[in-house]
Design an enzyme around this catalytic site. Structure first.
Site, PDB file in Angstrom:
ATOM      1  N   CYS A 152     -20.158   6.036   6.963  1.00 17.99           N
ATOM      2  CA  CYS A 152     -20.694   4.812   7.572  1.00 17.99           C
ATOM      3  C   CYS A 152     -22.065   4.484   6.962  1.00 17.99           C
ATOM      4  CB  CYS A 152     -20.746   4.977   9.091  1.00 17.99           C
ATOM      5  SG  CYS A 152     -21.117   3.453   9.998  1.00 17.99           S
ATOM      6  N   LEU A 153     -23.106   4.320   7.780  1.00 13.69           N
ATOM      7  CA  LEU A 153     -24.430   4.003   7.244  1.00 13.69           C
ATOM      8  C   LEU A 153     -24.912   5.086   6.291  1.00 13.69           C
ATOM      9  CD1 LEU A 153     -26.424   2.710  10.354  1.00 13.69           C
ATOM     10  CD2 LEU A 153     -25.300   1.378   8.598  1.00 13.69           C
TER      11      LEU A 153
END
Length: 604
Positions: A341-342
């Site tokens: 993800c991030l």
């Protein structure tokens, strides 16, 4: 500020008369200049906007009003569109009347409309019985017609169409017959069967949840999954700690290990241990058991004093500091870096910077549900413009961060039927409690986002898409994903509302190396946590080499072969095939700073 504006947007000398190009501006709006005779009233304005942002859950009223005004003005000037929609309503009403008559007479005509994919509101068999099936059909037709009127109005901006369609859908979802106890046959049947005790239990459930919310306590059942006791229990030690993160080195379980270690960079929007839940579904534990030396970044949960942490701090103090710690623990070895993800986004930025600067410590790059291009970032982009980000800036200016509750509210609106209304029906109207799971307990253990970093992230990536536009600079110099020469493993999930898989796939468009893309069943979290022992799910996998032509995502999905089961073994096989095949004795595991899972993961 290390994260700099690209050279082509730096201020020019005063004597040059050449007009300046439009400047997207810095990641954080600078404070207004003041003089003693010009008092700064900006704090008052920001305080008022921050209060408004709290009341609207961070949604800018001006964004909604502009979309609404655009739609009303153009619809009022489009009699043909209004007439066409009116005729559609009349046609739908006529077809519904014929269908109702046929059904009431004992016939079994085919449904006029089916729920959309993923809509499970009417799956109970009782909804297919008369007269409830009539209610469901009337509602679904009305839902389609109402959302349709938001679209295809001549002159309305596409962005405004999408915003209004989203809002209309939210309103229609609230009025769904499944949410009305006196209309929903499942609720009515349970109430008659139990003499109303389900509503009593539901009321008690609501009181308990409201009390926990007021106290800031986690949901019911999360106490069964304590970090370090029930989840995040893979043995290891913290070998590095700074003001932003800890690095955990996990203890080996095999007599020999693969020579090249794995460093995992999780998202800092949630705690790292989604990748280390219980031993039977821990990705970390599974990798260690396959003979890999695994390191994990555990992010600090920021507080108000961390408001000035920047996006580049997450690169320097996060990814780069973690790589230095791994290099110190396993000297002379290249590293397989994996970002989720991030974490995958910041890892991509760090990897591109390393490629630009000649740092060749990476053996491969794995990006799990991580975006590098944000042009197609899904419904999260609907209300994201400068006004919206400015409102969030004001909210974070007052708090110093964006809270987990404020972020989770935005994600819940992307799937209200699954994440809001289904829970309301189950917990408060049927009086049932869904058993808590480790993944649900992790999801309730939210974190905060520092004000400066979040503003920079939204502006430079979501709003301006600088990374793939060739305008993202680190230390004053632009970086490019095309500089990456290490093999890339990119993974998207079919039902991802946070990082849509077609957006994740675009790493293949902007890179110049071997890219193995994998599309797995499930969503942003469940698709990732899929141990082989469960024998569930499926995935597609195919590799594109630099000398091959680009294939668009839909063509890729039609061509890539399907495989049953977990994607974990396929990834592990890919890791072994991209690096050194040698095995060695496990590296020494020092006492370190603390035993895993460390201290940062316990911060509430």
């Amino acid at each position: 500020m290390t994260l700099a504006t690209p050279p082509d947007t730096l201020p020019r000398k005063r004597h040059r008369a050449t007009p300046k190009r439009p400047d997207p501006g810095p990641a954080v709006t600078p404070p207004l200049a003041t003089t003693p005779s010009d008092p700064d009233f900006r704090s008052l304005d920001r305080a008022l906007r921050a209060t408004a942002a709290r009341l609207t859950q961070g949604l800018s009223p001006s964004v909604i009003m502009e979309a609404w005004t655009d739609w009303v003005v153009h619809l009022s000037a489009s009699p043909g569109r209004r007439l066409g929609w009116t005729l559609s309503v009349a046609d739908a009403a006529g077809r519904l009347a014929v269908w109702l008559a046929d059904t009431a007479a004992g016939g079994k005509p085919a449904p006029l409309i089916e729920p959309s994919a993923g809509d499970h509101r009417f799956t109970d068999p009782v909804w297919h019985q008369w007269p409830h099936v009539a209610v469901a059909q009337a509602y679904l037709l009305g839902e389609k017609l109402l959302v349709d009127i938001a679209r295809r109005v001549p002159g309305v901006a596409r962005q405004h169409e999408n915003e209004l369609a989203f809002l209309f859908t939210q309103w229609v979802d609230i009025l769904s017959p499944t949410n009305l106890p006196w209309v929903n046959p499942v609720i009515m049947g349970r109430t008659l069967q139990e003499g109303g005790m389900n509503l009593v239990r539901g009321g008690l459930n609501w009181l308990e949840d409201a009390g926990r919310l007021a106290r800031g306590a986690p949901p019911v059942g999360t106490e069964e999954f304590q970090v370090g006791r029930d989840v995040a229990v893979t043995p290891g030690t913290v070998i590095h700690r700074n003001r932003l993160m800890e690095v955990i080195q996990y203890a080996p379980t095999t007599p020999t290990v693969h020579a090249e270690p794995i460093l995992i960079v999780p998202a800092w929007i949630m705690k790292y241990y989604i990748l280390d839940l219980r031993p039977e579904n821990s990705l970390v534990r599974w990798l260690v058991d396959q003979g890999h030396t695994v390191f994990m970044v555990s992010w600090k949960n920021p507080v108000a004093d961390d408001r000035d942490l920047s996006l580049d701090d997450y690169r320097r103090l996060g990814v780069m500091a973690a790589l230095d710690a791994v290099s110190a623990a396993v000297p002379g070895r290249r590293i397989h870096a994996c970002g989720y993800c991030l974490g995958g986004t910041i890892l991509s930025i760090a990897a591109a910077t390393m490629a630009r600067d000649g740092d060749d410590r990476l053996a491969s790059l794995s990006l799990l549900a991580a975006q590098t291009d944000f042009a197609e970032a899904g419904e999260l982009m609907l209300f994201l413009d400068e006004r919206q980000i400015s409102l969030l800036d004001d909210l974070m200016w007052r708090q110093g961060y964006l809270s987990g509750a404020q972020m989770s509210g935005a994600f819940q609106l992307l799937r209200p039927n699954d994440l809001i209304w289904s829970r309301v029906i189950r917990d408060y109207l049927l009086g049932d409690r869904e058993p808590m799971t480790d993944l649900m307990a992790w999801n309730a253990d939210s974190t905060r986002m520092p004000a400066r970093m979040h503003g920079e992230y939204l502006r430079s990536l979501f709003l301006e898409n600088r990374l793939t536009a060739g305008r993202f600079a680190v230390d004053g110099r632009v970086i490019a994903l095309r500089d990456l020469k290490v093999p890339i493993f990119a993974l998207g999930t079919v039902r991802d509302h946070v990082a849509p898989w077609r957006s994740v796939y675009k790493i293949s468009l902007f890179s110049d190396t071997d890219v193995t893309f994998t599309l797995v069943s499930g969503g942003h979290n469940v698709g990732i946590v899929n141990p082989p022992a469960l024998q569930r799910g499926s995935y597609q996998l195919m590799t594109r080499h630099p000398d091959q032509r680009y294939v668009d995502p839909d063509t890729w999905a039609a061509q890539a072969p399907h495989h049953a089961g977990s994607w974990w073994p396929a990834w592990e096989e890919w890791l072994c095939g991209t690096g050194a095949r040698a095995k060695t004795a496990p590296p020494a595991l020092s006492t370190g700073l603390a035993a895993a899972p460390g201290s940062y993961v316990h911060q509430g």
